[in-house]
Design an enzyme around this catalytic site. Structure first.
Site, PDB file in Angstrom:
ATOM      1  N   PRO A 275       0.793  -1.234   0.000  1.00 36.97           N
ATOM      2  CA  PRO A 275       0.000   0.000   0.000  1.00 36.97           C
ATOM      3  C   PRO A 275       0.825   1.283   0.000  1.00 36.97           C
ATOM      4  O   PRO A 275       0.844   2.033   0.990  1.00 36.97           O
ATOM      5  CB  PRO A 275      -0.831  -0.138   1.272  1.00 36.97           C
ATOM      6  CG  PRO A 275       0.033  -0.943   2.187  1.00 36.97           C
ATOM      7  CD  PRO A 275       0.763  -1.919   1.310  1.00 36.97           C
ATOM      8  N   CYS A 276       1.459   1.587  -1.128  1.00 39.71           N
ATOM      9  CA  CYS A 276       2.219   2.830  -1.220  1.00 39.71           C
ATOM     10  C   CYS A 276       1.304   4.048  -1.154  1.00 39.71           C
ATOM     11  O   CYS A 276       1.779   5.173  -0.922  1.00 39.71           O
ATOM     12  CB  CYS A 276       3.070   2.850  -2.485  1.00 39.71           C
ATOM     13  SG  CYS A 276       2.170   2.466  -3.999  1.00 39.71           S
TER      14      CYS A 276
END
Length: 291
Positions: A255-256
């Site tokens: 989850p950047c």
């Protein structure tokens, strides 16, 4: 009393950035000489007892000594293979004592045999599919080892072209290895908690540490790039951490989108600021998380 309860015990001290660099240099030197350092030698390199070293390393970068060493070995293996070394030469240069050990550990980390990686992924089979999500069309691509790409977009042709550009020598075909892997990506795109699925995500030891840290950020919360760099024990490597976010091929599952600018601004998302804003908002609503 027999001692403090676990929650009351002070957290282990962290390893300083200079000591981390000294540790990496020691590993690289031993690997270059064809050896594989022991945990005791790693601890000695920065002047700590083995047990204390293990505790401090885990507190600093979230992994133990053996995982750190394996990451450095895989990074060396990739470098030598991509430089054109024969597999056998790369094997010993990375500190593997036998070809069986190389294929046992190397394939698990590379997601393919070392020979295939050296050829740029030629011969690797990648299956893909697209599915609707609240954020638009979602492309999920998998190998036999796990999810290797998750893209967001508006039309299938553009997403398919992007996948082909990312893996130019792979054999692409419609259809994925496991449907539940797709469902996990759709869940995250909906702001929900997705199942923990295997990833076939290639990268350097540094990139892997950043991606591992990203996966530890709770749903509904965000961290700044500076905080992310601190999470991996390299507080000055802010730009490098940001680049590692940008090279993440497995959006959502790594989850950047949970990393923001220093003033909480929404910056640096490949799939667009509006998607990033909506995704963070959906996660906060569904989890009750705070900024």
């Amino acid at each position: 009393m027999t001692g403090l309860a676990p929650a009351d015990r002070p957290a282990p001290a962290r390893i300083a950035a200079d000591d981390l660099r000294r540790l990496a240099a020691h590993i690289d030197q031993v690997l270059a000489e064809g050896g594989r350092p022991s945990v005791a030698s790693l601890a000695a390199a920065i002047g700590l007892p083995a047990g204390e070293f293990r505790r401090r390393l885990e507190a600093t970068i979230g992994i133990g000594p053996r995982a750190l060493l394996t990451g450095r070995q895989i990074a060396h293996l990739r470098e030598r293979l991509l430089a054109g070394d024969e597999v056998t030469d790369a094997l010993y240069a990375a500190g593997y004592g036998s070809s069986s050990r190389l294929y046992e550990r190397g394939q698990a980390a590379l997601g393919m045999t070392p020979g295939a990686y050296r050829r740029g992924g030629a011969g690797v089979a990648i299956g893909w599919t697209t599915v609707a999500s609240p954020l638009g069309l979602l492309l999920v691509a998998t190998t036999a080892h796990g999810v290797c790409a998750v893209y967001l977009g508006d039309d299938e042709a553009t997403l398919r072209d992007a996948l082909e550009a990312e893996f130019p020598r792979a054999t692409l075909s419609r259809g994925v290895a496991r449907q539940e892997w797709v469902e996990a990506a759709v869940a995250v795109a909906s702001g929900q908690a997705g199942e923990d699925v295997p990833l076939d995500l290639q990268g350097t030891a540094f990139q892997q540490r950043v991606w591992r840290a990203l996966r530890s950020i709770p749903r509904g919360q965000t961290r700044t790039y500076a905080e992310l760099a601190t999470m991996i024990g390299q507080p000055t490597a802010i730009r490098a951490a940001a680049r590692a976010c940008a090279t993440n091929k497995v959006s959502l599952l790594v989850p950047c989108h949970r990393v923001v600018g220093s003033n909480a601004s929404l910056t640096g998302y490949r799939w667009g600021m509006e998607r990033k804003r909506r995704l963070i908002e959906m996660e906060r609503q569904s989890s009750g998380g705070l900024p």
